[in-house]
Motif scaffolding. Structure first.
Motif, mmCIF file in Angstrom:
data_model
loop_
_atom_site.group_PDB
_atom_site.id
_atom_site.type_symbol
_atom_site.label_atom_id
_atom_site.label_comp_id
_atom_site.label_asym_id
_atom_site.label_seq_id
_atom_site.Cartn_x
_atom_site.Cartn_y
_atom_site.Cartn_z
ATOM 1 N N LEU A 116 -19.558 18.856 40.025
ATOM 2 C CA LEU A 116 -18.071 18.311 39.943
ATOM 3 C C LEU A 116 -18.296 17.567 38.727
ATOM 4 O O LEU A 116 -17.230 17.470 38.000
ATOM 5 C CB LEU A 116 -17.564 17.860 41.156
ATOM 6 C CG LEU A 116 -16.125 17.157 41.055
ATOM 7 C CD1 LEU A 116 -15.407 18.368 40.590
ATOM 8 C CD2 LEU A 116 -15.775 16.440 42.290
ATOM 9 N N VAL A 117 -19.074 16.423 38.787
ATOM 10 C CA VAL A 117 -19.248 15.477 37.638
ATOM 11 C C VAL A 117 -19.427 16.267 36.421
ATOM 12 O O VAL A 117 -18.927 15.963 35.123
ATOM 13 C CB VAL A 117 -20.356 14.532 37.788
ATOM 14 C CG1 VAL A 117 -20.636 13.820 36.679
ATOM 15 C CG2 VAL A 117 -19.920 13.491 39.006
ATOM 16 N N MET A 118 -20.334 17.222 36.259
ATOM 17 C CA MET A 118 -20.560 17.998 35.134
ATOM 18 C C MET A 118 -19.231 18.668 34.711
ATOM 19 O O MET A 118 -18.889 18.766 33.366
ATOM 20 C CB MET A 118 -21.625 18.888 35.309
ATOM 21 C CG MET A 118 -23.072 18.231 35.459
ATOM 22 S SD MET A 118 -23.324 16.959 34.182
ATOM 23 C CE MET A 118 -23.636 17.996 32.684
ATOM 24 N N LEU B 4 -14.680 18.803 30.943
ATOM 25 C CA LEU B 4 -13.510 19.040 30.623
ATOM 26 C C LEU B 4 -13.075 17.813 29.959
ATOM 27 O O LEU B 4 -11.805 17.851 28.885
ATOM 28 C CB LEU B 4 -12.545 18.948 32.017
ATOM 29 C CG LEU B 4 -12.359 20.040 32.882
ATOM 30 C CD1 LEU B 4 -11.926 19.614 33.976
ATOM 31 C CD2 LEU B 4 -11.811 21.271 31.959
ATOM 32 N N GLY B 5 -13.511 16.495 29.868
ATOM 33 C CA GLY B 5 -13.226 15.461 29.082
ATOM 34 C C GLY B 5 -13.684 15.528 27.696
ATOM 35 O O GLY B 5 -13.295 14.500 26.880
ATOM 36 N N ALA B 6 -14.699 16.235 27.201
ATOM 37 C CA ALA B 6 -15.120 16.594 25.864
ATOM 38 C C ALA B 6 -14.003 16.811 25.155
ATOM 39 O O ALA B 6 -13.189 17.640 25.344
ATOM 40 C CB ALA B 6 -16.062 17.622 25.953
ATOM 41 N N LEU C 97 -16.240 11.683 31.274
ATOM 42 C CA LEU C 97 -15.967 11.867 32.641
ATOM 43 C C LEU C 97 -14.297 11.283 33.015
ATOM 44 O O LEU C 97 -13.565 12.007 33.615
ATOM 45 C CB LEU C 97 -16.857 10.869 33.513
ATOM 46 C CG LEU C 97 -16.692 11.266 35.013
ATOM 47 C CD1 LEU C 97 -17.168 12.809 35.350
ATOM 48 C CD2 LEU C 97 -17.690 10.534 35.551
ATOM 49 N N GLY C 98 -14.074 10.288 32.366
ATOM 50 C CA GLY C 98 -12.728 9.715 32.615
ATOM 51 C C GLY C 98 -11.574 10.664 32.149
ATOM 52 O O GLY C 98 -10.591 11.078 32.902
ATOM 53 N N ARG C 99 -11.885 11.079 30.960
ATOM 54 C CA ARG C 99 -10.773 12.311 30.214
ATOM 55 C C ARG C 99 -10.670 13.397 31.169
ATOM 56 O O ARG C 99 -9.774 14.006 31.489
ATOM 57 C CB ARG C 99 -11.264 12.400 29.013
ATOM 58 C CG ARG C 99 -10.837 11.437 27.796
ATOM 59 C CD ARG C 99 -10.881 11.771 26.574
ATOM 60 N NE ARG C 99 -12.153 12.492 25.997
ATOM 61 C CZ ARG C 99 -13.211 11.846 25.477
ATOM 62 N NH1 ARG C 99 -12.894 10.513 25.002
ATOM 63 N NH2 ARG C 99 -14.335 12.343 25.113
ATOM 64 N N GLY C 100 -11.984 13.924 31.517
ATOM 65 C CA GLY C 100 -11.975 14.965 32.628
ATOM 66 C C GLY C 100 -11.261 14.866 33.962
ATOM 67 O O GLY C 100 -10.390 15.545 34.382
ATOM 68 N N VAL C 101 -11.266 13.533 34.319
ATOM 69 C CA VAL C 101 -10.579 13.249 35.667
ATOM 70 C C VAL C 101 -9.002 13.250 35.449
ATOM 71 O O VAL C 101 -8.179 14.020 36.045
ATOM 72 C CB VAL C 101 -11.044 11.935 36.102
ATOM 73 C CG1 VAL C 101 -10.183 11.531 37.289
ATOM 74 C CG2 VAL C 101 -12.745 12.181 36.665
#
Lengths: 197, 374
Positions: A136-138, A143-145, B359-363
């Motif tokens: 999930l973290v990965m 997604l946040g890239a 990670l923060g942006r992904g969340v």
């Protein structure tokens, strides 16, 4: 006929008592599926033994053991949990088959086997949870890239413009303008700059 | 870069006071004759605002624009240039020998035996100003008028004046009546001060091409740069290089080159004045500059300048060091500074795209997906 099921691992690891071992061996002489599973586990064990030992991080191992059996004391004779090899968390071959104590219960006892199975399930759940959390973290990190994000650029190069070279280039290109040749004509002359003040 | 240089009468800029080393008896005599015969430069602004071109002046310029491709000539020319910076009174003058072969390059030799330079003509460029010849650039930027005819080096010349929209004189050209060859030219700053002045003191125009020697020199010259076409310039723009196709004041990009040291060279002209813009990836090291000083480019922006001539300016823009050489009024530099603004301090450091930030942006993104009201 009742299959060996969980006792296959105990048979392969030599953790069955004398009588239980005889009964298991007698069973596999007539039960093809159980014999095949025993052969497979022996093969897997041989392969795993060929791998080099990896020492797990002490915190990870201690945390997993604590989760698996919060109330159990540390194994006697072991100063640090980090000493345990990673495969199987504890070396089964070292366990005395007939020894009775609270830490290493006799596996033939139904209650002890239940506790061991419970611990295994707990560890599996923890491992599965950790793997899921990692995945999930990965996913979230991917997604946040930032679109098109790239490594930060290196420190900018310090530049001193080659002004003389640029002046010659300026003259070359100015010559393409038929009404603007003045600067071009001065370049080859290289005449001194005169302050008219 | 602020302030204005007082309009100076031509005698105060007499070449003999600036470069006595080059002035021999013959040249002095020729210059005297030139100054007596030719009308003195007058940059007095016309009272009325001009917009339309005189068709006869346009036709003369068109003829003059192609004259170098059909006329061979040799002669002695006096060249003078003044700094575009009003606060600087520096000037440079020289007497040079010219030798031009029709359609080819121009060989330039200084009178003091300095090395020969060969200047390529327009045929050696990758012309980027689509549909606009040099005379078109001039006609687009200025109002063209016919002046009073004059004499240059014993030849009759028609005079064409280029005036700005406010009526001030930008350039005056003396064109040989027989061949349309430009015999004399002067350019002026908006203040009326002279920027450049060249004139033949003696010229020999030959109908037949000169000896092949000059072409041989031109063919073997070292060309240290690569010319870029319009598509390559567009690619550079996409990569973040500042490549304006036009600058305020009618200066059009007519050539782009990539120099050996990876510098980008953009050439702009309004037909009579030229500006070169060089860009190099990196940041300016002011301590390494020789002869430059900090000047105010307006609105509190500081650049480094050398009065020249030609005037040179350099500054750090966002990702590149910009260096500008100009035989043009100072306003062009101000416009360029606005077009490619200096970055005195490094741009704000980009936020580190480390794991936790990502990670923060992904969340945030995942939460946004799950939010039915978003």
């Amino acid at each position: 006929m009742r299959h060996l099921d969980e006792r296959i691992s105990d048979l392969v690891d030599g953790r069955l008592g004398h009588d239980a071992r005889d009964r298991a061996l007698a069973h596999i002489t007539t039960c093809e599926p159980c014999r095949a599973r025993v052969d497979y586990e022996r093969y897997a064990k041989t392969v795993m033994r060929g791998l080099s030992d990896v020492t797990p991080p002490a915190r990870l191992l201690a945390g997993l053991l604590t989760i698996g059996d919060p109330g159990s004391p540390q194994r006697p004779g072991t100063d640090s949990v980090a000493d345990a090899p990673v495969a199987g968390l504890r070396t089964r071959e070292l366990r005395p088959a007939n020894r009775r104590d609270t830490t290493h219960p006799d596996l033939s006892h139904p209650r002890s086997r239940s506790r061991l199975a419970s611990r295994r399930r707990t560890v599996r759940v923890v491992a599965a949870g950790a793997a899921s959390a990692g995945a999930l973290v990965m996913v979230l990190a991917s997604l946040g890239a930032q679109p098109g994000s790239s490594p930060p650029p290196a420190a900018p190069v310090s530049i001193v413009p080659p002004v003389d070279e640029f002046t010659i280039e300026h003259a070359r290109t100015s010559a393409a303008i038929p009404f603007a040749e003045s600067a071009s004509l001065l370049i080859p002359a290289g005449g001194p700059v005169v302050d008219e003040r | 870069m602020s302030g204005s240089r007082p309009r100076t009468a031509r005698p105060t800029r007499h070449p003999s006071r600036t470069a006595p080393t080059f002035v021999g008896p013959v040249v002095i005599g020729a210059l005297i004759a030139l100054l007596v015969v030719a009308p003195a430069a007058s940059a007095d602004p016309a009272p009325n605002v001009l917009t339309a071109d005189d068709p006869e002046a346009v036709a003369l310029l068109q003829k003059a624009s192609i004259a170098p491709s059909s006329v061979s000539y040799s002669g002695t020319q006096y060249v003078s240039a003044w700094s575009a910076m009003p606060s600087a009174s520096s000037a440079r003058s020289a007497v040079v020998e010219l030798r031009h072969e029709a359609g080819g390059a121009t060989e330039v030799r200084a009178r003091d035996e300095r090395p020969v330079a060969v200047l390529p003509g327009r045929a050696d460029t990758t012309w980027l100003a689509d549909g606009a010849d040099p005379d078109d650039l001039l006609a687009d930027a200025y109002a063209l008028r016919l002046g009073s005819p004059g004499q240059v080096a014993g030849r009759t010349a028609d005079v064409v004046e280029a005036r700005r929209a406010d009526g001030s004189l930008a350039a005056r050209l003396w064109l040989d009546r027989e061949t349309a060859l430009t015999l004399r030219r002067e350019t002026f700053a908006t203040s009326g001060a002279l920027l450049t002045a060249t004139a033949f003191v003696e010229v020999s125009i030959t109908p037949d091409p000169l000896c092949c020697g000059l072409r041989a020199v031109a063919d073997h010259r070292d060309v240290p740069s690569d010319r870029l076409d319009a598509a390559q310039v567009e690619t550079l723009r996409a990569e973040g290089w500042a490549c304006p196709g036009e600058l305020p004041g009618g200066f059009v990009l007519y050539e782009a080159r990539r120099l050996d040291d990876d510098a980008l060279h953009l050439s702009y002209s309004d037909g009579v004045m030229t500006v070169s813009v060089f860009q190099q990836a990196g940041r300016l090291d002011p301590d390494g500059l020789d002869g430059f000083s900090e000047v105010d480019a307006g609105e509190g922006v500081t650049v480094y300048a050398n009065p020249g001539p030609p005037a040179r300016f350099t500054w750090s823009a966002k990702d590149h060091v910009v260096t500008v050489l100009a035989d043009a009024p100072l306003q062009v530099i101000r416009d360029l500074v606005s077009e490619i603004p200096p970055a005195d301090r490094p741009e704000r450091e980009p936020v580190a795209d480390d794991f936790l930030v990502r990670l923060g942006r992904g969340v945030e993104r995942a939460v946004a997906w799950m939010n039915p009201f978003d």
